[in-house]
Motif scaffolding. Structure first.
Motif, mmCIF file in Angstrom:
data_model
loop_
_atom_site.group_PDB
_atom_site.id
_atom_site.type_symbol
_atom_site.label_atom_id
_atom_site.label_comp_id
_atom_site.label_asym_id
_atom_site.label_seq_id
_atom_site.Cartn_x
_atom_site.Cartn_y
_atom_site.Cartn_z
ATOM 1 N N UNK A 63 0.821 -1.215 0.000
ATOM 2 C CA UNK A 63 0.000 0.000 0.000
ATOM 3 C C UNK A 63 0.849 1.257 0.000
ATOM 4 N N UNK A 64 2.064 1.151 0.434
ATOM 5 C CA UNK A 64 2.892 2.354 0.448
ATOM 6 C C UNK A 64 4.261 2.107 -0.177
ATOM 7 N N UNK A 65 4.338 1.078 -0.972
ATOM 8 C CA UNK A 65 5.640 0.748 -1.568
ATOM 9 C C UNK A 65 6.137 1.856 -2.472
ATOM 10 N N UNK A 66 5.201 2.636 -3.042
ATOM 11 C CA UNK A 66 5.648 3.676 -3.971
ATOM 12 C C UNK A 66 6.364 4.814 -3.269
ATOM 13 N N UNK A 67 6.291 4.869 -1.951
ATOM 14 C CA UNK A 67 6.984 5.951 -1.250
ATOM 15 C C UNK A 67 8.464 5.653 -1.066
ATOM 16 N N UNK A 68 8.901 4.474 -1.510
ATOM 17 C CA UNK A 68 10.301 4.108 -1.333
ATOM 18 C C UNK A 68 10.997 4.024 -2.689
ATOM 19 N N UNK A 69 11.746 5.034 -3.055
ATOM 20 C CA UNK A 69 12.478 4.934 -4.324
ATOM 21 C C UNK A 69 13.682 4.008 -4.176
ATOM 22 N N UNK A 70 13.960 3.272 -5.207
ATOM 23 C CA UNK A 70 15.170 2.456 -5.246
ATOM 24 C C UNK A 70 16.046 2.982 -6.380
ATOM 25 N N UNK A 71 17.225 3.459 -6.034
ATOM 26 C CA UNK A 71 18.163 3.906 -7.070
ATOM 27 C C UNK A 71 18.927 2.698 -7.561
ATOM 28 N N UNK A 72 18.777 2.411 -8.822
ATOM 29 C CA UNK A 72 19.400 1.209 -9.382
ATOM 30 C C UNK A 72 20.571 1.609 -10.266
ATOM 31 N N UNK A 73 21.727 1.069 -9.932
ATOM 32 C CA UNK A 73 22.921 1.317 -10.749
ATOM 33 C C UNK A 73 23.195 0.040 -11.524
ATOM 34 N N UNK A 74 23.083 0.131 -12.838
ATOM 35 C CA UNK A 74 23.269 -1.054 -13.672
ATOM 36 C C UNK A 74 24.745 -1.363 -13.931
ATOM 37 N N UNK A 75 25.596 -0.457 -13.452
ATOM 38 C CA UNK A 75 27.042 -0.669 -13.555
ATOM 39 C C UNK A 75 27.485 -0.857 -15.006
ATOM 40 N N UNK A 76 26.814 -0.103 -15.898
ATOM 41 C CA UNK A 76 27.227 -0.171 -17.294
ATOM 42 C C UNK A 76 27.656 1.206 -17.787
ATOM 43 N N UNK A 77 27.935 2.067 -16.835
ATOM 44 C CA UNK A 77 28.375 3.399 -17.206
ATOM 45 C C UNK A 77 27.234 4.394 -17.285
ATOM 46 N N UNK A 78 26.002 3.906 -17.353
ATOM 47 C CA UNK A 78 24.880 4.842 -17.438
ATOM 48 C C UNK A 78 24.544 5.349 -16.045
ATOM 49 N N UNK A 79 23.811 6.445 -15.982
ATOM 50 C CA UNK A 79 23.458 7.019 -14.679
ATOM 51 C C UNK A 79 22.464 6.110 -13.967
ATOM 52 N N UNK A 80 22.505 6.072 -12.650
ATOM 53 C CA UNK A 80 21.516 5.274 -11.915
ATOM 54 C C UNK A 80 20.107 5.809 -12.169
ATOM 55 N N UNK A 81 19.129 4.932 -12.117
ATOM 56 C CA UNK A 81 17.730 5.343 -12.326
ATOM 57 C C UNK A 81 16.935 5.046 -11.068
ATOM 58 N N UNK A 82 15.916 5.866 -10.845
ATOM 59 C CA UNK A 82 15.031 5.663 -9.695
ATOM 60 C C UNK A 82 13.852 4.813 -10.136
ATOM 61 N N UNK A 83 13.653 3.706 -9.479
ATOM 62 C CA UNK A 83 12.525 2.817 -9.791
ATOM 63 C C UNK A 83 11.721 2.592 -8.519
ATOM 64 N N UNK A 84 10.503 2.129 -8.726
ATOM 65 C CA UNK A 84 9.658 1.913 -7.549
ATOM 66 C C UNK A 84 9.267 0.452 -7.437
ATOM 67 N N UNK A 85 8.829 0.093 -6.258
ATOM 68 C CA UNK A 85 8.244 -1.230 -6.062
ATOM 69 C C UNK A 85 6.760 -1.085 -6.360
ATOM 70 N N UNK A 86 6.286 -1.803 -7.380
ATOM 71 C CA UNK A 86 4.885 -1.704 -7.766
ATOM 72 C C UNK A 86 4.019 -2.433 -6.746
ATOM 73 N N UNK A 87 4.458 -3.629 -6.419
ATOM 74 C CA UNK A 87 3.657 -4.440 -5.512
ATOM 75 C C UNK A 87 4.537 -5.534 -4.919
ATOM 76 N N UNK A 88 4.253 -5.876 -3.673
ATOM 77 C CA UNK A 88 4.897 -7.050 -3.067
ATOM 78 C C UNK A 88 4.024 -8.263 -3.353
ATOM 79 N N UNK A 89 4.663 -9.268 -3.883
ATOM 80 C CA UNK A 89 3.905 -10.450 -4.283
ATOM 81 C C UNK A 89 3.825 -11.436 -3.134
ATOM 82 N N UNK A 90 2.998 -12.432 -3.335
ATOM 83 C CA UNK A 90 2.751 -13.391 -2.243
ATOM 84 C C UNK A 90 4.006 -14.142 -1.838
ATOM 85 N N UNK A 91 4.910 -14.354 -2.790
ATOM 86 C CA UNK A 91 6.111 -15.112 -2.445
ATOM 87 C C UNK A 91 7.199 -14.234 -1.815
#
Lengths: 383, 736
Positions: A245-273
């Motif tokens: 219900x509040x996962x979108x309030x937590x940004x995750x900065x993802x660094x792909x380590x390929x030279x590109x700038x990190x991107x901010x992504x969100x958690x859409x939903x926590x799944x049952x597993x």
């Protein structure tokens, strides 16, 4: 050259009054040979039939999406309808909408819708404006990647629908305000001498946690483990207790380590597993670092974005900042809107709506645009 | 009106209504219904609005909850992240080996790493609170503020500019000063405002010491190179000069003199080169031992032969003591062991004045599981060595001092090489000395007990018929004989001079073996021998003259006087035993005599060998030296010719001397091809002549199929030894 005009209403109780109010703002406008309408509104306006009634009065296509809070240069409101018309003698506009999208058909549906719109143009468009549905089983990045392939990397600007709450309830994209179908994607193509500029800015550096975790188990956009621990345990280790219900309030900065700038992504939903569906790719070996959305950070990045926007001498400004920014500004939720108003007022017309994920091209070091999906950003298209 | 009509119509029953009244009623009904419908719509709209507003409120509340939770998460995450940062920072600062001091804008200490408190002997950081950098450091020493380093630091603090200086800091009286590189760095916050400054003291004492040591070593190496250049050029100069003189001279005696000098200079040059090569091997970690089974006493004998000439020149007294418990044969690198002993003896001879004393002692320290630990020492009455010089003695490239080098010469490598050899033999080497009071160089070394059960000569002699008289003016020599007699249990009388000896003979009767020293006060050894013979000694009695000197000049006179043979000093038990065995008619021999050139005439007549050598002068040397042996030598100039010549007549050759580095085909390849050529090729002895004597080079020779190797420059004795080993000789026919 494209001209842009906007109209705004807060009227939810009286359809006629609302339509009249809108037409009163758009009517006097001297429309040019070709036009297309963009509509951002609270879902109430769809429910009350105001959007449909208004669109029926218009002699051109309209695409729209539900947003949380809207604004133009005259007004803003959480529960408002903002309309913008792009009109031009040289630029040709076409629109299309998909059927309901899911994990199995989204590529095909998007492809068919694009083909329908593209078929009406003499050549490839110079700009795509697209409103994407917020899906529980397909991340925004996947849809953007598919669309990018389909359209041959024509710049795509737009966003994911936002709903009345952080669960994205009643979030919709639509065409003509009619036949409101859930999980549909609406698109508009612009062919001709269009030279849009794009500005997108994410979370400031100081709002990103210093120590990073390494993604040790994942499956595309599904994040399973960080530093060898299940994602929920990892978050707990660093002091974060969060659910769908509040996962979108937590940004995750993802660094792909390929030279590109990190991107901010969100958690859409926590799944049952216990895994987390994220809005973008989470490859193993990439690092993530939780970020924080603060008023200071939000206004800082918006301010910087607006500083670059005002450099352009253009005719209209479309903005789709992330809905989490709006939420996290509480109790001063209009701070960002006020900042936009105070900076842009009088320079050019603008339309702004808070969406559930941003689609905006970014330039590489050679100046070439690449279509990207973002979260937590301030995103703008200047036409 | 209408209202009246309506009211009236409403009072009537339906059947009594007129048409007009009915119409009025219907119209009003319609208006009523429309009104109600409108009201319903309004109510519905109101309800929707209310629902909407309730939903909006609910959403707003929910959003507030989400925001509150998110902010709580942010606070919690920030708190944990802060704690984690603090923990790491604490660990970093507590364990940092560098002194880090944080100062505020007024240069007062606000923080320091623990190492600073420890070094400075400060129990609690709180005692430093409010103190400036200058106040705190001044407590250690006022003097240091005169140093340029600290002065620069203070200046940098005043100017708030970064600086890096080197300072020497003495923390207390009990510690040596330490050298630090100090970085002063003003600190600024994100917006650029001053946040104070940081001092980082990095201890560079060890690095500096290492740098200084490296510089010293480099200087020593440069000095060494310069010195080696001199050591090599000096004999080269002699060789070239003497060669020129010899060529210009018509006098045979002059030419002989020049050749003697050339020989001497060549040997010296070879010694220098060998030292340098040994040192290079040590530096390159390629210095290895080659253990073999060898006769220990014979090895010592050979060593003393090397130094005896110089001992005699300086009229020094030279004694050798060998522990009877040392096994006859040992397993070890006899050549390297001899090299160490030779080095120590050479130094002793060099640094002991004329008529001084030198003693070589060999003792068995322990014998454990077949491993003998030997203790060898060389004691002299020379110039001695100061304590400071002793500390540098065994270092490479360093002699005791350069003055010593200039006065006494030498490469300065001998002791360093000896140390390495001794350490490789599992021992240690040391010196005991005082300036002006002589020196004792001692070392231990391990060697295996020899497997060969050869009994020493002394164990083979039947002593019961021996009657020995030893005559020497030196008490040491007389004691030596008596000690040997006690050990071997044979009768031995001594006398301190000629006259005393005659009295002993008169008193005790004739002896069958007399050892008489040549130089004695009063009656010398020759005169005594004559008197013994004249006194009616048995013709079979043997009189041996013992001397450190070369007896070539007096040989004729001595033999005429009745001297049977000569015994060189220092004395060895086996040499003495050798003569005793002859006196007793047992004719046992201690050591196999080294061949002399004169004994080799025609010794290899009828034998044919192949010599592969590309350098003409080297071929000439081999041909000339082997000419007296009458051996036939076919020469080729490279490996390819060697293979071709051999294949033309493989049965003609009994042996091949193969140089290694030759044009067209080298010795290794030529050997491989000869070995692959057939029966003769497989069996013929091939001896490598190589300047490369690293163990891996020798291994390469053996891998290629070579039978043996000779090092260059060629030692003629070794060449003869190899020929004797590999040629099918009839030894009785070939020996002189």
């Amino acid at each position: 050259m494209i001209s842009m005009y906007t109209a705004y209403t807060r009227e939810l109780d009286n359809i006629d009054k609302a339509v009249e109010e809108l037409l009163g703002q758009i009517g006097p406008v001297a429309l040019k040979k070709n036009s297309v309408g963009l509509l951002n509104c609270h879902s109430d306006f769809l429910e009350e039939g105001i959007a449909e009634a208004f669109c029926k009065k218009l002699p051109f296509d309209v695409i729209g999406m539900t947003t949380m809070a809207t604004a133009d240069q005259t007004r803003f409101d959480t529960y408002g309808l903002c309309f913008a018309v792009l009109t031009s003698d040289e630029v040709i506009f076409t629109t299309a909408a998909t059927g309901p999208l899911d994990a199995d058909n989204y590529k095909e549906e998007i492809g068919e819708a694009y083909a329908r719109a593209r078929g009406k143009l003499p050549g490839d468009p110079a700009l795509v404006i697209a409103y994407f549905p917020t899906l529980r089983d397909v991340g925004g990045a996947s849809m953007v990647t598919a669309f990018d392939e389909i359209c041959g990397s024509v710049p795509i600007w737009g966003g994911l629908t936002a709903g009345v709450d952080m669960r994205y309830s009643q979030s919709l994209a639509f065409r003509h305000g009619e036949r409101v179908i859930p999980n549909t994607l609406a698109l508009a193509l612009a062919y001709g001498p269009v030279e849009p500029e794009f500005v997108v800015m994410s979370i400031p550096e100081q709002n990103i946690r210093e120590s990073k975790g390494v993604i040790t188990a994942s499956d595309g956009c599904v994040l399973r483990e960080v530093n060898g621990r299940p994602i929920s345990d990892y978050l707990e280790d660093i002091g974060i207790t969060i659910g769908s219900e509040d996962s979108v309030t937590l940004p995750l900065m993802v660094d792909y380590r390929d030279g590109s700038s990190p991107v901010a992504l969100s958690i859409v939903i926590f799944r049952e597993d216990g895994s987390a569906l994220c809005s973008g790719e989470m490859p193993e070996g990439a690092t993530i670092a939780p970020g924080t959305i603060t008023q200071e950070g939000i206004l800082g990045t918006t301010g910087k974005s607006l500083e670059s926007i005002v450099q352009y001498k253009k005719n209209g400004l479309l903005m789709l900042p992330c809905v989490t920014r709006y939420t996290m500004l509480a109790p001063n939720q209009t701070d960002e809107i006020n900042l936009v108003a105070s900076t842009i007022a009088g320079r050019m017309p603008y339309m702004m709506g808070y969406c559930g994920g941003e689609v905006c091209p970014v330039r590489d070091k050679n100046g070439k645009y690449h279509n990207r999906f973002h979260n937590y950003t301030f995103s703008a298209c200047i036409v | 009106m209408e209202d009246t009509a309506l009211n009236e119509a409403m009072t009537k029953t339906p059947e009594t209504l007129s048409k007009e009244e009915l119409l009025i009623l219907v119209q009003n009904l319609r208006i009523l219904i429309a009104g109600q419908q409108s009201r319903v719509a309004e109510l519905e709209k109101g309800e929707r609005k209310s629902r909407r507003e309730i939903l909006h409120l609910q959403n707003a509340v929910e959003q507030e909850k989400i925001v509150a939770n998110a902010k709580a998460n942010q606070v919690a995450a920030r708190f944990l992240a802060q704690r984690e940062r603090e923990r790491y920072m604490k660990l970093l600062l507590e364990n940092s080996t560098d002194i880090i001091i944080l100062l505020d804008k007024a240069h007062r200490l606000v923080y320091s790493t623990n190492i600073f408190l420890t070094r400075a002997g400060i129990a609690d950081f709180a005692s430093l609170t409010g103190r400036t950098f200058e106040e705190i450091f001044r407590r250690f020493s006022d003097q240091q503020w005169n140093d340029e380093g600290y002065g620069q630091l203070l200046e940098a603090m005043r100017a708030n500019k970064p600086v890096c200086v080197t300072v020497v800091q003495k923390w207390n009286e009990n510690e040596a000063p330490c050298k630090y590189t100090v970085h002063f760095t003003p600190m600024s916050g994100r917006t650029g405002e001053s946040e104070g400054s940081m001092l980082l003291f990095h201890n560079v004492t060890e690095i500096e010491n290492a740098r200084e040591a490296a510089e010293r070593a480099s200087t020593a190496k440069s000095d060494f190179l310069s010195h080696m250049s001199h050591e090599m050029r000096t004999p080269m100069n002699a060789i070239i000069g003497m060669t020129a003189i010899a060529k210009d001279s018509s006098s045979i005696e002059r030419k002989q003199y020049c050749l003697d000098k050339i020989e001497e200079a060549s040997k010296h040059l070879l010694g220098v080169i060998n030292d340098i090569l040994d040192m290079s091997k040590i530096e390159a970690n390629k210095f290895t031992l080659s253990p073999v089974e060898f006769n220990f006493e014979k090895m010592l004998h050979n060593v003393t032969n090397v130094v005896n000439f110089r001992v005699e020149e300086k009229r020094q007294k030279f004694y050798v003591d060998i522990d009877k418990n040392i096994p006859v044969t040992l397993i070890g690198d006899d050549q390297r062991l001899a090299q160490v002993i030779t080095n120590l003896l050479s130094n002793a001879v060099k640094f002991t004045p004329e008529a001084g004393l030198i003693r070589l002692s060999a003792a068995l320290e322990s014998l454990d599981n077949g491993i003998c630990t030997l203790l060898l020492s060389v004691t002299d009455t020379g110039i001695g060595i100061s304590r400071e010089q002793q500390e540098r003695l065994f270092n490479s490239f360093v002699q005791a001092d350069s003055g010593t080098t200039r006065k006494f010469g030498g490469t300065g490598l001998g002791l360093a090489i000896s140390k390495r050899i001794v350490e490789m033999m599992g021992g240690r080497i040391w010196v005991e000395s005082e300036l002006g009071k002589g020196a004792t160089f001692a070392f231990t070394a391990s060697a295996g007990r020899g497997v060969n059960k050869q009994r020493g000569l002394v164990d083979s002699i039947k002593w019961d018929t021996a009657r020995v008289l030893a005559v020497d003016s030196e008490a040491e020599i007389r004691d030596y004989f008596q000690h040997l007699a006690r050990h071997l249990v044979f009768p031995c009388d001594v006398a301190e001079g000629g006259e005393a000896a005659l009295r002993v003979i008169e008193r005790n009767g004739p002896y069958n073996l007399h050892f008489v020293s040549w130089t004695m006060p009063g009656m010398n050894g020759i005169e005594l021998a004559r008197r013994i013979r004249e006194g009616g000694a048995d013709k079979s009695a043997i009189v041996i003259m013992a001397s450190a000197a070369e007896w070539g000049d007096i040989e004729e006179e001595a033999k005429a006087a009745g001297i049977s043979g000569f015994l060189s000093k220092p004395l060895f038990p086996s040499s003495i035993a050798d003569w005793i065995s002859q006196a007793l008619g047992q004719h046992l021999t201690a050591f196999e005599e080294e061949s002399e050139l004169g004994l080799l005439n025609d010794c290899f007549k009828g034998h044919r060998i192949l010599l592969a050598e590309d350098v003409e002068i080297n071929r000439e040397i081999v041909l000339s030296l082997l000419e007296p042996t009458s051996i036939e030598i076919d020469c080729v100039e490279n490996g390819l010719e060697a293979v071709e010549r051999f294949s033309e007549g493989p049965e003609h050759y009994e042996m091949i001397f193969m140089d290694m580095q030759m044009p067209l085909m080298d010795g290794l390849e030529a050997t491989r091809r000869i070995r692959a050529s057939g029966k003769f090729g497989r069996n013929i002895p091939i001896v490598a002549m190589t300047a490369n004597v690293f163990s891996e080079d020798i291994a390469k020779c053996l891998e290629a199929g070579m039978s043996d190797h000779l090092g260059k420059p060629l030692d003629f004795q070794e060449v003869i030894t190899k020929l004797k080993k590999y040629l099918a000789l009839d030894m009785k026919a070939s020996s002189a």
